[in-house]
Enzyme design. Structure first.
Site, PDB file in Angstrom:
ATOM      1  N   ASP A  67     -18.269  31.600  99.932  1.00 37.73           N
ATOM      2  CA  ASP A  67     -19.205  30.540  99.545  1.00 37.73           C
ATOM      3  C   ASP A  67     -19.774  29.801 100.764  1.00 37.73           C
ATOM      4  O   ASP A  67     -19.257  29.923 101.886  1.00 37.73           O
ATOM      5  CB  ASP A  67     -18.465  29.549  98.626  1.00 37.73           C
ATOM      6  N   ARG A  94     -21.868  17.653  99.848  1.00 40.17           N
ATOM      7  CA  ARG A  94     -20.697  17.894  99.009  1.00 40.17           C
ATOM      8  C   ARG A  94     -19.412  17.486  99.761  1.00 40.17           C
ATOM      9  O   ARG A  94     -18.435  18.219  99.789  1.00 40.17           O
ATOM     10  CB  ARG A  94     -20.620  19.367  98.627  1.00 40.17           C
ATOM     11  N   LYS A 125     -14.797  36.077  97.316  1.00 43.72           N
ATOM     12  CA  LYS A 125     -16.049  35.351  97.054  1.00 43.72           C
ATOM     13  C   LYS A 125     -16.247  34.406  98.232  1.00 43.72           C
ATOM     14  O   LYS A 125     -15.411  33.532  98.470  1.00 43.72           O
ATOM     15  CB  LYS A 125     -15.945  34.579  95.735  1.00 43.72           C
ATOM     16  N   ASP A 148     -10.940  30.941  92.059  1.00 39.23           N
ATOM     17  CA  ASP A 148     -12.019  30.250  92.770  1.00 39.23           C
ATOM     18  C   ASP A 148     -11.454  29.096  93.593  1.00 39.23           C
ATOM     19  O   ASP A 148     -10.252  29.035  93.891  1.00 39.23           O
ATOM     20  CB  ASP A 148     -13.074  29.791  91.737  1.00 39.23           C
ATOM     21  N   ASN A 203     -21.603  25.942 100.824  1.00 43.09           N
ATOM     22  CA  ASN A 203     -22.107  24.949  99.873  1.00 43.09           C
ATOM     23  C   ASN A 203     -22.954  23.802 100.409  1.00 43.09           C
ATOM     24  O   ASN A 203     -23.035  22.758  99.777  1.00 43.09           O
ATOM     25  CB  ASN A 203     -20.935  24.370  99.090  1.00 43.09           C
ATOM     26  N   ASP A 218     -25.508  28.920  90.224  1.00 41.63           N
ATOM     27  CA  ASP A 218     -24.484  28.188  89.481  1.00 41.63           C
ATOM     28  C   ASP A 218     -24.956  27.920  88.060  1.00 41.63           C
ATOM     29  O   ASP A 218     -24.182  27.475  87.210  1.00 41.63           O
ATOM     30  CB  ASP A 218     -24.184  26.846  90.169  1.00 41.63           C
TER      31      ASP A 218
HETATM   32  C1  GLA Z   1     -20.072  26.706  94.443  1.00 38.39           C
HETATM   33  C2  GLA Z   1     -20.142  28.047  93.762  1.00 38.39           C
HETATM   34  C3  GLA Z   1     -19.370  28.020  92.478  1.00 38.39           C
HETATM   35  C4  GLA Z   1     -17.939  27.651  92.760  1.00 38.39           C
HETATM   36  C5  GLA Z   1     -17.882  26.336  93.493  1.00 38.39           C
HETATM   37  C6  GLA Z   1     -16.490  26.021  93.952  1.00 38.39           C
HETATM   38  O1  GLA Z   1     -20.758  25.742  93.731  1.00 38.39           O
HETATM   39  O2  GLA Z   1     -21.476  28.411  93.548  1.00 38.39           O
HETATM   40  O3  GLA Z   1     -19.438  29.265  91.834  1.00 38.39           O
HETATM   41  O4  GLA Z   1     -17.342  28.664  93.519  1.00 38.39           O
HETATM   42  O5  GLA Z   1     -18.728  26.333  94.639  1.00 38.39           O
HETATM   43  O6  GLA Z   1     -16.416  24.832  94.628  1.00 38.39           O
END
Ligand code: GLA
Length: 723
Positions: free
Chosen positions: A471, A436, A469, A359, A473, A541
């Protein structure tokens, strides 16, 4: 099926259990005659008689007569006082419109929308073109029909057929008129870690509006609404769904008129929106998936699930085995190096996972969330030997390797930002809002999309990566790009999402064998648009064994369970601090694409054995998760118990999984769960209980709720019995 009755100028669309009928009325407008349950084609004359009463042709020119017409596309400024479907402003500032039928075409298959996610296949498509009485604007309405399905895809294409530019101030995808009645509207609302809560309210007079102004489809409200006729429940009654295949700012509105009819519309959010159309140019509004159910919300959800699996997801992934992931995020957060990760990889293999996912934190100076985003270069200080060491270890253990990216974002503390501060969404002189600690890249600029494509491609082509994955955010805030002319800033939000789609399309096409999973801090961008590119999305999350039942329940209202990534996490839970039994977390995580979100190197023998057996069991039911029909048995928002059931299409196998909450029902025969979806005539065996009974008996008498205590969970495997 699409049929055209020449003499009556009537279009008849038929799906599995709905009929949709409209005609070109005496005044030349496209008017809806019926949308709902099956009716008899012999009654066309009666439908038209009723239609003529609602819009008498002799009254429409110069009279205020359009306010009651169930139109297929609402006009503006000509006596229909409900909200219009499009507002088209001409160079002289005028924007009244009244569209009449010009022509139509019925084609086989589904249209391909360049640059926008769309239904990949269909049986037939009707395209009806309308022209404005007062300007050279044309609208083509599309109806995409699927035999054996109750989904109906709608969208519109607006064309400026004149020689002067026009400005679209609203360009919704569809307008759908429901007859007078009492309706409720169900929506999915939420926030970070509490996605897809369900709220249902009466649709009163005026306009009920669901929308996102966050630049993404959003946690706040999911781009979906169910309009339920009075008396509609999970298992019975009529309801209609409207779901957008779109991930940007969107709106769905329901306007109840004086007479009680309801106009449902939706598409790209018109708030802050404008779009300039030069001479001869067209604007394609995103697709909306309407759906009809005469058997309650449960059936509506099953229709949406089938539709998304069969028509939206990439076919090579839709119903194939999903990577069984062990992800290191909750195990290490940013604090890792190869030494810490190698035992996690070993542990993941021991549990039976087949993919290890690294991740956030592997690139640039990414040691916390305030730096490094945008620099897609391996941090070899943290990971000596680069990704290779980890990938080699994965291979040795029989695992595939996956990697996290957040392609559309940047930290100010990054090489990328230092080199290209002009690439972020910001307005000179206005302090940008940070989310963030990060800013959003301006994907309306092709050079930014190119940069991301190249830097992500480099990592993917230099390493053996089977899974990504992806993302996202934070929400968008400033909605401004210095690269767009001042008078076209209203195009920004839609252009941004077109940039994202372009990037997703290019990367998924360049790496067709890579499995992409969407994520946006959990379910911030959980929509059919994203599912077109990424067949699975990290649902939330929040991995708590109780909260997840609600999140997954809500999400299942209009998405297949296979679209939901559901991982078993450690306790006390990182988000809620709650401790639930490991078995409960496993059971809840089995109702979606399962995986692990914990430190696989630090488990006790007991925990290992339990997760191992979860993964083994999951492999047995994966087929049901991928292709089965979902029946929701006990609502975690309304009762102290959650229960869902998956049934194979041929009704020979089923899986029931549930959890009792604090103060939930006692076990014993006082409380039973009525099983649904089984064949009444078949005999079944519930393995864990030794019960053998017919589908009819299991539906009528039910099965006793097990006695488990707070947050206890159970799983039953059901097979057709020969006994
Ligand atoms: C988000 C994702 C998490 C993880 C974090 C990493 O919050 O939902 O699963 O990947 O970012 O920063």
């Amino acid at each position: 099926m699409i049929r055209y009755y020449e003499r009556q100028k009537t279009f008849w669309l038929r799906g599995k259990s709905y009929d949709y009928v409209m005609y070109v009325n005496g005044a030349g407008f496209l008017q809806n005659l019926h949308y709902g349950g099956r009716i008899d084609e012999n009654d066309l004359g009666e439908l038209i008689r009723r239609g003529d009463l609602l819009c008498p042709p002799q009254n429409v020119n110069g009279e205020l007569a359009l306010d009651a017409m169930p139109g297929e596309y609402g006009f503006f400024g000509r006596g229909d006082f409900r909200e219009p479907t499009a507002v088209i402003e001409r160079h002289d500032g005028a924007s009244m419109s009244r569209f009449r039928y010009v022509s139509h075409e019925i084609r086989n298959g589904a249209p391909r929308l360049k640059g926008l996610p769309h239904a990949r296949s269909a049986d037939a498509t009707l395209a009806v073109t309308l022209r404005d009485d007062f300007s050279p604007s044309e609208i083509t309405l599309y109806y995409v029909v699927f035999d054996g399905s109750d989904a109906l895809v709608r969208y519109a294409e607006l064309k400026n057929a004149g020689s002067e530019p026009v400005r679209l101030k609203r360009a919704f995808s569809f307008c759908n008129e429901l007859p007078s009645g009492d309706y409720k509207m169900l929506r999915l609302f939420g926030a970070w870690a509490t996605e897809c809560r369900v709220e249902t309210t009466q649709i009163g007079r005026g306009v009920t509006r669901l929308q996102s102004l966050r630049g993404v489809s959003s946690y706040g409200l999911n781009p979906f609404a169910a309009i339920m006729r009075d008396g509609c429940t999970e298992t019975q009654g009529e309801c209609y769904g409207a779901q957008l295949v779109y991930s940007g700012n969107w709106a769905i509105t329901a306007e109840k008129s004086f007479s009680g009819s309801v106009r449902v519309q939706g598409g790209v959010n018109d708030f802050g929106f404008s779009w300039e159309l030069g001479a001869g140019e067209t604007f394609v509004a995103p697709q909306a998936v309407l759906c009809y159910s005469g058997e309650g919300l449960g059936q509506l959800s099953r229709e949406y699930a089938d539709f998304i699996r069969e028509r939206i997801m990439r076919p090579e992934f839709a119903c194939s085995h999903r990577p069984l992931v062990a992800n290191n995020w909750e195990a290490t957060f940013f604090d890792f190096n190869a030494e810490k990760l190698l035992p996690i990889i070993d542990g993941a293999a021991e549990l039976g996972a087949d993919t290890f996912v690294l991740d956030d934190g592997w690139f640039g100076e990414r040691n916390f969330d305030n730096a490094g985003l945008g620099d897609w270069v391996v941090n070899t200080e943290k990971l000596e030997g680069g990704l290779k060491t980890l990938i080699e270890r994965c291979k040795k253990r029989g695992l595939k390797f996956g990697l996290w990216f957040e392609p559309e974002m940047v930290n100010e503390d990054s090489e990328l930002f230092r080199a290209h501060p002009e690439w972020v969404i910001a307005k000179a002189g206005v302090e940008p809002v940070r989310g963030r600690n990060q800013l959003v890249l301006d994907l309306t600029r092709p050079e930014v999309v190119d940069y991301i494509f190249n830097s992500v491609s480099k990592i993917l082509s230099e390493n053996d990566i089977a899974y990504v994955k992806w993302d996202f955010n934070r929400d968008l805030t400033e909605f401004y790009s210095a690269s767009i002319p001042a008078n076209r800033q209203g195009e920004f939000a839609h252009r941004f999402i077109l940039g994202s789609y372009n990037l997703m399309e290019r990367l998924t096409s360049a790496f067709p064998e890579v499995f992409f999973e969407g994520c946006a801090g959990g379910g911030r961008r959980f929509d059919a648009g994203v599912l077109y590119y990424f067949p699975q999305i990290w649902t939330s999350d929040n991995t708590d064994g109780f909260e997840r039942t609600r999140i997954q329940w809500g999400t299942s209202l209009c998405y297949p369970v296979s679209a939901m990534s559901c991982h078993v996490a450690a306790c006390p839970n990182h988000q809620t601090g709650r401790t639930t039994p490991l078995n409960t977390r496993c059971v809840v995580a089995s109702l979606g694409a399962t995986g692990c979100e914990l430190d696989c190197s630090k488990l006790t023998d007991g925990e290992k054995a339990e997760i191992k057996s979860h993964i083994k069991n999951y492999k047995q039911i994966e087929e049901l998760v991928l292709r089965g029909d979902l029946y929701r048995l006990s609502n975690p928002f309304e009762t102290n118990m959650f229960c869902e059931m998956l049934v194979s299409k041929d009704k020979t196998k089923a899986y029931v999984a549930g959890e009792v909450f604090l103060g939930g029902p006692f076990g014993g025969y006082a409380n039973v769960l009525r099983l649904r979806g089984l064949s009444e005539r078949k005999t079944y065996k519930i393995e864990e209980l030794g019960i053998i009974a017919s589908g009819r008996t299991l539906a009528v008498l039910g099965v006793p709720v097990p006695q488990l205590g707070d947050f206890g969970a159970w799983a039953w495997h059901i097979t057709e019995s020969e006994e």
